[in-house]
Structures are given as C-alpha cells and as structure tokens.
Design a protein around this motif. Structure first.
Motif, PDB file in Angstrom:
ATOM      1  N   PRO A  53      13.818  27.637  46.832  1.00 10.43           N
ATOM      2  CA  PRO A  53      14.296  28.297  45.602  1.00 10.43           C
ATOM      3  C   PRO A  53      13.149  29.090  44.988  1.00 10.43           C
ATOM      4  O   PRO A  53      12.205  28.522  44.456  1.00 10.43           O
ATOM      5  N   ILE A  54      13.215  30.400  45.090  1.00  9.23           N
ATOM      6  CA  ILE A  54      12.131  31.229  44.574  1.00  9.23           C
ATOM      7  C   ILE A  54      12.611  32.165  43.471  1.00  9.23           C
ATOM      8  O   ILE A  54      11.846  32.561  42.612  1.00  9.23           O
TER       9      ILE A  54
ATOM     10  N   GLN B  70      19.325  15.288  47.090  1.00 13.51           N
ATOM     11  CA  GLN B  70      18.470  14.109  47.028  1.00 13.51           C
ATOM     12  C   GLN B  70      17.153  14.492  46.353  1.00 13.51           C
ATOM     13  O   GLN B  70      16.411  15.312  46.879  1.00 13.51           O
ATOM     14  N   PRO B  71      16.834  13.941  45.179  1.00 13.34           N
ATOM     15  CA  PRO B  71      15.566  14.274  44.518  1.00 13.34           C
ATOM     16  C   PRO B  71      14.393  13.572  45.210  1.00 13.34           C
ATOM     17  O   PRO B  71      14.179  12.377  45.018  1.00 13.34           O
ATOM     18  N   THR B  72      13.672  14.310  46.035  1.00 12.51           N
ATOM     19  CA  THR B  72      12.511  13.772  46.739  1.00 12.51           C
ATOM     20  C   THR B  72      11.266  14.518  46.289  1.00 12.51           C
ATOM     21  O   THR B  72      11.341  15.553  45.622  1.00 12.51           O
ATOM     22  N   VAL B  73      10.118  14.008  46.678  1.00 10.89           N
ATOM     23  CA  VAL B  73       8.852  14.643  46.347  1.00 10.89           C
ATOM     24  C   VAL B  73       8.778  16.022  46.996  1.00 10.89           C
ATOM     25  O   VAL B  73       8.292  16.983  46.387  1.00 10.89           O
ATOM     26  N   HIS B  74       9.296  16.137  48.219  1.00 12.92           N
ATOM     27  CA  HIS B  74       9.258  17.421  48.918  1.00 12.92           C
ATOM     28  C   HIS B  74      10.123  18.468  48.218  1.00 12.92           C
ATOM     29  O   HIS B  74       9.736  19.633  48.127  1.00 12.92           O
ATOM     30  N   SER B  75      11.280  18.059  47.729  1.00 13.73           N
ATOM     31  CA  SER B  75      12.124  19.016  47.022  1.00 13.73           C
ATOM     32  C   SER B  75      11.514  19.394  45.665  1.00 13.73           C
ATOM     33  O   SER B  75      11.689  20.517  45.200  1.00 13.73           O
ATOM     34  N   LEU B  76      10.790  18.472  45.053  1.00 12.71           N
ATOM     35  CA  LEU B  76      10.095  18.788  43.809  1.00 12.71           C
ATOM     36  C   LEU B  76       8.968  19.784  44.058  1.00 12.71           C
ATOM     37  O   LEU B  76       8.782  20.733  43.289  1.00 12.71           O
ATOM     38  N   ILE B  77       8.225  19.599  45.136  1.00 11.25           N
ATOM     39  CA  ILE B  77       7.155  20.534  45.487  1.00 11.25           C
ATOM     40  C   ILE B  77       7.738  21.904  45.817  1.00 11.25           C
ATOM     41  O   ILE B  77       7.150  22.931  45.487  1.00 11.25           O
ATOM     42  N   ALA B  78       8.904  21.927  46.446  1.00 13.74           N
ATOM     43  CA  ALA B  78       9.554  23.198  46.767  1.00 13.74           C
ATOM     44  C   ALA B  78      10.010  23.933  45.511  1.00 13.74           C
ATOM     45  O   ALA B  78      10.200  25.151  45.532  1.00 13.74           O
TER      46      ALA B  78
ATOM     47  N   VAL C  24       8.226  24.118  42.722  1.00 15.68           N
ATOM     48  CA  VAL C  24       7.055  24.610  41.983  1.00 15.68           C
ATOM     49  C   VAL C  24       6.927  26.137  42.023  1.00 15.68           C
ATOM     50  O   VAL C  24       6.665  26.747  40.977  1.00 15.68           O
ATOM     51  N   PRO C  25       7.094  26.830  43.176  1.00 15.34           N
ATOM     52  CA  PRO C  25       6.976  28.298  43.133  1.00 15.34           C
ATOM     53  C   PRO C  25       7.979  28.964  42.194  1.00 15.34           C
ATOM     54  O   PRO C  25       7.628  29.917  41.493  1.00 15.34           O
ATOM     55  N   GLN C  26       9.191  28.473  42.160  1.00 14.99           N
ATOM     56  CA  GLN C  26      10.194  29.037  41.245  1.00 14.99           C
ATOM     57  C   GLN C  26       9.787  28.794  39.802  1.00 14.99           C
ATOM     58  O   GLN C  26       9.916  29.678  38.955  1.00 14.99           O
ATOM     59  N   LEU C  27       9.282  27.617  39.506  1.00 15.52           N
ATOM     60  CA  LEU C  27       8.836  27.292  38.156  1.00 15.52           C
ATOM     61  C   LEU C  27       7.690  28.196  37.728  1.00 15.52           C
ATOM     62  O   LEU C  27       7.714  28.785  36.637  1.00 15.52           O
ATOM     63  N   VAL C  28       6.686  28.335  38.585  1.00 12.10           N
ATOM     64  CA  VAL C  28       5.524  29.155  38.252  1.00 12.10           C
ATOM     65  C   VAL C  28       5.930  30.620  38.093  1.00 12.10           C
ATOM     66  O   VAL C  28       5.522  31.291  37.136  1.00 12.10           O
ATOM     67  N   LEU C  29       6.745  31.128  39.007  1.00 10.31           N
ATOM     68  CA  LEU C  29       7.180  32.520  38.924  1.00 10.31           C
ATOM     69  C   LEU C  29       7.987  32.777  37.658  1.00 10.31           C
ATOM     70  O   LEU C  29       7.805  33.795  36.988  1.00 10.31           O
TER      71      LEU C  29
END
Length: 183
Positions: free
Chosen positions: A50-51, A142-150, A152-157
């Motif tokens: 998700p970007i 499924q809320p996992t650590v990997h999906s949370l890390i994925a 981050v780019p959308q959040l920062v952008l």
C-alpha cells in the motif's frame, strides 16, 4: 492627470469595484476537491504494497486545518460516505473515521489559543497515523508485524504530502474567493 482625479483611481481600483464572490463557487470548491481526491487513488497501477496515500482524507485535513470553520463538523459523514465507495475498506470505515477526525480537529481548534503550520502538520500526522492504523486493524486482514512494516511507506508518504495538500488548498481557496464581475 492629477493625483486626486477619479479616473486615475478607477484604473488602480476599478477592477475590484462592483464585484462579489460567487456563492456557488465558494461553497462548491472545497467539497468538490475532497470528492475528486477520494476518486484519484483508484487510477494508479496496483502495487504489492500500500503506497498510494488516502488523498481524500489528506484534502479533508488540509481544508479543515488551513481554513478552520469552512467545513462543518458533520462534513466528515457525507464525505466519508463518498470515500467509502472508492477506498476498499469495509463500508462505514471512512464515515466513522472521518467523522471522528473532524471532531478531533474541532477539539484541537477549541483547546489551542493559536496554531502554527508545524502544529497543523503534527496534528495531521497523528490523525493520519490513527486513520491508517485503524484501517490496518479493521481491514479484515491478518495484522502481523510484516503487514505493519509494509504500511510504513504509505504512512510516511501521506505525512510528507500534507504540506503540498495545504498549499493546494490555499491555491484553491484563492480561486474560490475570486471576485466575479457583477452582471
């Protein structure tokens, strides 16, 4: 020509006399820009991560923070309803979150005696983080650590795009308040 001659003043100020704001344009531009921004994210090519930022929410926050009092507090409901048709989240997600964001911004407006752009950007960042975090939890995945890390780019952008959205809102606001020649 003499300095107090009315004709010399009409050249300088005559273009601004006998003009008024267009009520249709003044009321239509904020709503239309948010609706258009809600539709725009469906056009880019789909990616694995998700970007694409939630542009509708970004414009809603920009209008609300740049021009406080322009949009009513209840505007989050109909605009969120429209965004729900395009954002891919469960129906009602944007209605709930946009309404809560409008209430939170109203609370910020009433509590702070003054605001700066940096406070607006910080407030928008916190609200965007809450919106994307709630979307991550309530999306049905499924809320996992990997999906949370994925996420981050959308959040920062999205947070970094807020100043551009605020500048766009300021430009649209000047357009919205242009004076039109009375007929």
């Amino acid at each position: 020509m003499e300095r107090n001659d009315p004709r010399s003043r009409s050249d300088a100020y005559g273009s601004r006399i006998n003009r008024s704001h267009s009520p249709l344009l003044a009321n239509f531009v904020p709503w239309a820009s948010i609706v258009l921004a809600s539709i725009l994210p469906i056009f880019p090519v789909a990616t694995a991560l998700p970007i694409v930022p939630p542009l509708g929410l970004l414009m809603l926050l920009a209008w609300r923070l740049v021009r406080p009092g322009l949009l009513p507090v209840w505007a989050g409901m109909p605009l969120g309803l429209f965004d729900d048709l395009y954002n891919g989240q469960p129906f009602g997600f944007a209605i709930l979150t946009w309404s809560m964001i409008m209430l939170a911004v109203e609370l910020i407006d009433t509590r702070l005696p003054w605001r700066t752009f940096w406070q607006d950007w910080f407030s928008a960042g916190i609200l965007i983080f809450g919106y994307l975090g709630a979307g991550w939890l309530l999306s049905g995945g499924q809320p996992t650590v990997h999906s949370l890390i994925a996420l981050v780019p959308q959040l920062v952008l999205t947070i970094l795009l807020f100043p551009i959205a605020a500048r766009l809102v300021a430009t649209l606001d000047r357009f919205r308040l242009t004076r039109w020649r009375a007929v």
